[in-house]
Design a protein around this motif. Structure first.
Motif, PDB file in Angstrom:
ATOM      1  N   ALA A 111       0.829  -1.208   0.000  1.00  0.00           N
ATOM      2  CA  ALA A 111       0.000   0.000   0.000  1.00  0.00           C
ATOM      3  C   ALA A 111       0.863   1.258   0.000  1.00  0.00           C
ATOM      4  O   ALA A 111       0.583   2.219  -0.735  1.00  0.00           O
ATOM      5  CB  ALA A 111      -0.933  -0.010   1.207  1.00  0.00           C
ATOM      6  N   SER A 169       3.934   1.498  -1.077  1.00  0.00           N
ATOM      7  CA  SER A 169       4.619   1.567  -2.369  1.00  0.00           C
ATOM      8  C   SER A 169       3.698   2.079  -3.466  1.00  0.00           C
ATOM      9  O   SER A 169       4.106   2.874  -4.318  1.00  0.00           O
ATOM     10  CB  SER A 169       5.159   0.184  -2.735  1.00  0.00           C
ATOM     11  OG  SER A 169       5.752   0.193  -4.011  1.00  0.00           O
ATOM     12  N   ALA A 170       2.431   1.637  -3.455  1.00  0.00           N
ATOM     13  CA  ALA A 170       1.502   1.984  -4.536  1.00  0.00           C
ATOM     14  C   ALA A 170       0.826   3.334  -4.327  1.00  0.00           C
ATOM     15  O   ALA A 170       0.543   4.052  -5.294  1.00  0.00           O
ATOM     16  CB  ALA A 170       0.448   0.892  -4.683  1.00  0.00           C
ATOM     17  N   HIS A 171       0.554   3.697  -3.071  1.00  0.00           N
ATOM     18  CA  HIS A 171      -0.284   4.870  -2.813  1.00  0.00           C
ATOM     19  C   HIS A 171       0.393   5.952  -1.971  1.00  0.00           C
ATOM     20  O   HIS A 171      -0.214   6.972  -1.674  1.00  0.00           O
ATOM     21  CB  HIS A 171      -1.584   4.435  -2.128  1.00  0.00           C
ATOM     22  CG  HIS A 171      -2.315   3.354  -2.861  1.00  0.00           C
ATOM     23  ND1 HIS A 171      -2.847   3.535  -4.125  1.00  0.00           N
ATOM     24  CD2 HIS A 171      -2.555   2.057  -2.536  1.00  0.00           C
ATOM     25  CE1 HIS A 171      -3.403   2.402  -4.531  1.00  0.00           C
ATOM     26  NE2 HIS A 171      -3.239   1.487  -3.589  1.00  0.00           N
ATOM     27  N   GLY A 172       1.655   5.732  -1.584  1.00  0.00           N
ATOM     28  CA  GLY A 172       2.370   6.758  -0.862  1.00  0.00           C
ATOM     29  C   GLY A 172       2.245   6.654   0.645  1.00  0.00           C
ATOM     30  O   GLY A 172       1.626   5.727   1.187  1.00  0.00           O
ATOM     31  N   GLY A 221     -11.053   6.689  -1.177  1.00  0.00           N
ATOM     32  CA  GLY A 221      -9.776   7.060  -1.758  1.00  0.00           C
ATOM     33  C   GLY A 221      -9.112   5.940  -2.539  1.00  0.00           C
ATOM     34  O   GLY A 221      -9.669   4.851  -2.706  1.00  0.00           O
ATOM     35  N   PRO A 222      -7.880   6.187  -3.032  1.00  0.00           N
ATOM     36  CA  PRO A 222      -7.176   5.206  -3.884  1.00  0.00           C
ATOM     37  C   PRO A 222      -6.957   3.853  -3.204  1.00  0.00           C
ATOM     38  O   PRO A 222      -7.071   2.812  -3.839  1.00  0.00           O
ATOM     39  CB  PRO A 222      -5.841   5.901  -4.175  1.00  0.00           C
ATOM     40  CG  PRO A 222      -6.112   7.355  -3.977  1.00  0.00           C
ATOM     41  CD  PRO A 222      -7.134   7.444  -2.888  1.00  0.00           C
ATOM     42  N   LEU A 223      -6.631   3.870  -1.897  1.00  0.00           N
ATOM     43  CA  LEU A 223      -6.419   2.604  -1.192  1.00  0.00           C
ATOM     44  C   LEU A 223      -7.704   1.788  -1.160  1.00  0.00           C
ATOM     45  O   LEU A 223      -7.691   0.571  -1.391  1.00  0.00           O
ATOM     46  CB  LEU A 223      -5.915   2.872   0.230  1.00  0.00           C
ATOM     47  CG  LEU A 223      -5.745   1.638   1.127  1.00  0.00           C
ATOM     48  CD1 LEU A 223      -4.791   0.631   0.502  1.00  0.00           C
ATOM     49  CD2 LEU A 223      -5.246   2.058   2.514  1.00  0.00           C
ATOM     50  N   THR A 253     -10.119   1.896  -3.286  1.00  0.00           N
ATOM     51  CA  THR A 253     -10.380   1.392  -4.646  1.00  0.00           C
ATOM     52  C   THR A 253      -9.549   0.143  -4.920  1.00  0.00           C
ATOM     53  O   THR A 253     -10.042  -0.837  -5.497  1.00  0.00           O
ATOM     54  CB  THR A 253     -10.041   2.480  -5.680  1.00  0.00           C
ATOM     55  OG1 THR A 253     -10.841   3.638  -5.427  1.00  0.00           O
ATOM     56  CG2 THR A 253     -10.303   1.979  -7.098  1.00  0.00           C
ATOM     57  N   ASP A 254      -8.303   0.180  -4.491  1.00  0.00           N
ATOM     58  CA  ASP A 254      -7.418  -0.984  -4.639  1.00  0.00           C
ATOM     59  C   ASP A 254      -8.021  -2.194  -3.923  1.00  0.00           C
ATOM     60  O   ASP A 254      -8.095  -3.303  -4.469  1.00  0.00           O
ATOM     61  CB  ASP A 254      -6.046  -0.629  -4.059  1.00  0.00           C
ATOM     62  CG  ASP A 254      -4.995  -1.710  -4.297  1.00  0.00           C
ATOM     63  OD1 ASP A 254      -5.343  -2.810  -4.759  1.00  0.00           O
ATOM     64  OD2 ASP A 254      -3.813  -1.458  -4.000  1.00  0.00           O
ATOM     65  N   ARG A 277      -3.335  -6.562 -11.973  1.00  0.00           N
ATOM     66  CA  ARG A 277      -3.148  -6.154 -10.591  1.00  0.00           C
ATOM     67  C   ARG A 277      -3.685  -7.215  -9.644  1.00  0.00           C
ATOM     68  O   ARG A 277      -3.086  -7.534  -8.628  1.00  0.00           O
ATOM     69  CB  ARG A 277      -3.846  -4.827 -10.334  1.00  0.00           C
ATOM     70  CG  ARG A 277      -3.932  -4.466  -8.847  1.00  0.00           C
ATOM     71  CD  ARG A 277      -4.655  -3.155  -8.629  1.00  0.00           C
ATOM     72  NE  ARG A 277      -3.702  -2.116  -8.288  1.00  0.00           N
ATOM     73  CZ  ARG A 277      -4.031  -0.850  -8.152  1.00  0.00           C
ATOM     74  NH1 ARG A 277      -5.250  -0.450  -8.399  1.00  0.00           N
ATOM     75  NH2 ARG A 277      -3.130   0.037  -7.802  1.00  0.00           N
TER      76      ARG A 277
END
Length: 677
Positions: free
Chosen positions: A102, A104-107, A276-278, A280-281, A308
């Motif tokens: 997480a 690594s992918a989303h900061g 948020g992006p996390l 969604t992942d 993914r």
């Protein structure tokens, strides 16, 4: 995730299997679902290891540990079979990224997100500790982020509070940078060890960096024990909260309840897992897992965002790593999986490559927990990626044969008559012709570790921790004695068997009778392995010593210049009239007769104490680090000047083996051969 193979079961208990999440030297993890469509990650021991009572008991302990913990913060065990057939554990499948994925992918996590993470994990640890367990391996890879919040996974080395640390030869008992100082030192640990790990995890989430770092595993462990955490990139408000978790003294670390109160996440902070992006992942992974549970049994249809999903689906399952210790995460590792076999162009044409150049490899064929490679009669032997023992040609790297029933963690040795010996999970010793794999003899001697061999006998440790000598001609036990230590390893000469432990205790036995000749506690330090030569044994530690085999008295001694007890002299190699050993970061060449220095070369990185320098015909090789790449460097034996270097471009610890003018490197699953020149 890979499709099921020809040898994979279609069903385990109530679970229909849909694919393979990962595999290691001791087991596989499958993705499956029951008749109600509920997904599960099923961890299974390899068939050839199912009769190893030690492994089965560890497997059972993991199931019992995970089952004992209640509450929403852990991955729950759904079912298990630990007796009869193939032991397996089915746990709740968690469709979400691990914390390291997480970040690594989303900061980096925001302050509010770190507070929410801290409160949730502290509650989970409180639940774990409430049933008398300590997790012992809390790290970003063992935290899965789901839509319902973080979950702690992998109870592979969880133990009761009174339990001791598990270690094996060459194995660091904790994850570097996350294990507490008391774990690094091999001391008894309590719940506060998990609090230290939690502090390191939170520092990583807030900064994207480890609180303790270094160029080498030993350097990281030294920082954990003696250094201060690097929290410079952690926001000020969080720094004062995380710092106490990383106290050296366990007594000064806060309790889980105090952490929950101190971090006090703002209202609604838990929504990070849902927006948020996390989020969604996480949702994409959930959708993919749900679709797979509706398939008839194999992966035949691509869920949304297939690439993914297939590379991230394994985040809910762990696979046993060979040789003990922690479970290893597979598909989240960029070095996992098969790669195309590589061979040096010169080796293909039959020419000898230049010094420091590949003869063959890297081949992704090794068990990451394999002992260092053994070279015997033109063959190189190591633990195989798919389990058991594997043998390749030393010159061309081509596979010759394998023995899947062998347990590599029991060690493998070359006998003076040219045979290769290894043990299976049932304690039977097998002797093979190295070139063909033809079995020459077996001996059922209850062997759990093969220690050493000389012209007359093979020396081993039994399951009840006794030392046994096996006559290699008659295949009958010569003698059996109680070990002076509860565990340990051995080196043999003609008349002496030298036993040593991870804590530096050394003892010598008479090889003819098993009688103890002498014993010295704390003679070596930090797992340095003695080297027997002639009438002496060379031992590393606070000093590099030559000790008389007959009486255990010092012949000569050279103090370490490092001033650091844990990072003094490492294991030594003896070549002719010279001794090679590393003191702190400096590789020394010294006279065997009196310890006088001939030359020294600074490797500029801490050594691994149980890894002796690899001695070739004209050079001696050590391990150095460039950036985060563990590489081999060769030093001229006569001049002490750098001869060549071989860059691996890999961040995993390196094991070296030398044979004449060829160097063999094992690094994770990678096996490589390099020309000495």
């Amino acid at each position: 995730m890979n499709p099921l193979g020809p040898g994979d079961p279609l069903r385990l208990g109530p679970y229909r299997l849909a694919g393979v999440l990962g595999a290691g030297g001791m087991g596989k993890v499958y993705f499956g679902h029951d008749s109600q469509g509920r997904a599960a990650a099923i961890k299974v021991l390899l068939p050839q290891l199912a009769h190893d009572q030690h492994l089965v008991q560890r497997f059972l302990r993991e199931a019992e540990a995970a089952r004992a913990v209640t509450g929403p913060g852990v991955a729950h065990v759904l079912a298990a079979q630990t007796e009869g057939g193939r032991p397996w554990i089915a746990s709740e499948f968690l469709a979400g990224p691990t914390l390291d994925q997480a970040v690594s992918a989303h900061g980096l996590f925001s302050e509010q997100a770190v507070r929410a993470l801290a409160a949730s994990l502290a509650q989970a640890l409180q639940n774990i500790h409430a049933v008398g367990l300590i997790h012992r391996d809390l790290k970003p890879e063992n935290i899965v982020l789901t839509s319902n919040g973080p979950r702690i996974i992998d109870f592979g080395i969880a133990r009761p509070e009174h339990g001791l640390t598990l270690t094996t030869t060459g194995q660091v008992p904790v994850t570097p940078g996350y294990g507490a100082p008391e774990q690094v030192l091999g001391q008894r640990v309590g719940p506060a060890a998990d609090i230290f790990s939690l502090g390191a995890v939170l520092a990583y989430a807030a900064s994207g960096r480890r609180a303790y770092d270094g160029a080498h595993v030993a350097a990281v462990q030294y920082e954990v024990v003696h250094g201060e955490p690097d929290l410079s990139q952690v926001p000020e408000q969080l720094r004062t909260l995380i710092g106490p978790c990383l106290a050296k003294d366990p007594a000064f670390r806060p309790s889980p309840d105090q952490i929950r109160t101190a971090f006090a996440p703002p209202r609604g902070a838990e929504r990070i897992w849902q927006h948020g992006p996390l989020a969604t992942d996480i949702k994409q992974r959930e959708v993919g897992a749900k679709q797979l549970t509706t398939l008839p049994g194999t992966v035949v249809s691509a869920p949304p965002n297939r690439r993914r999903f297939l590379t991230g689906i394994a985040t809910g399952a762990a696979v046993l790593a060979a040789g003990g210790g922690a479970a290893a995460w597979l598909l989240g590792d960029d070095e996992s999986g098969d790669r195309a076999k590589k061979t040096s162009p010169q080796a293909k044409n039959g020419a000898v490559p230049a010094a420091g150049k590949r003869m063959w490899g890297p081949l992704m064929i090794a068990d990451p927990w394999s002992p260092p490679a053994l070279v015997i009669d033109g063959n190189v032997v190591f633990g195989g990626k798919d389990g058991g023992l594997v043998v390749h040609g030393a010159v061309d790297g081509k596979k010759k044969w394998e023995a899947l029933n062998i347990t590599p963690s029991s060690e493998f040795l070359a006998l003076p008559d040219g045979l290769l010996v290894a043990a299976d999970a049932g304690g039977t010793v097998h002797a093979f012709t190295p070139s063909t794999g033809k079995q020459q003899w077996t001996a059922d001697v209850d062997a759990v570790v093969l220690l050493a061999a000389n012209d007359d006998a093979l020396f081993l440790m039994t399951r009840d921790k006794k030392i046994r000598a096996l006559d290699t001609k008659t295949r009958k036990p010569l003698w059996t004695v109680t070990s002076p230590f509860g565990s340990g390893y051995g080196t043999a000469g003609k008349r002496h068997l030298v036993l040593h432990t991870d804590t530096g205790d050394v003892s010598a036995l008479d090889t003819g009778s098993g009688k103890k000749l002498w014993e010295r506690r704390g003679l070596a330090t930090y797992t340095a392995i003695p080297a027997v030569h002639g009438d002496n044994v060379i031992v590393g530690g606070n000093s590099l010593k030559a000790v008389g085999l007959d009486d255990g008295k010092d012949v000569w001694s050279v103090p370490s210049q490092s001033g650091l007890e844990s990072f003094g002299w490492g294991s030594a190699s003896v070549d002719g009239r010279r001794v090679y050993a590393v003191d702190n970061t400096v590789l020394h060449c010294r006279e065997l007769s009196n310890g006088a220095k001939l030359w020294a070369y600074d490797l500029k990185t801490f050594h691994v104490a149980n890894t002796p320098p690899a001695v070739l015909d004209s050079v001696v090789c050590g391990i150095t680090v460039k950036g985060k790449s563990f590489d081999a460097v060769a030093i001229h034996k006569e001049t002490g000047k750098r001869a060549w270097g071989h860059e691996q471009h890999r961040s995993k610890s390196l094991k070296l083996t030398a044979d004449r003018n060829q160097l063999f490197l094992l690094q994770g699953e990678s096996a490589t051969s390099v020309s000495g020149g």
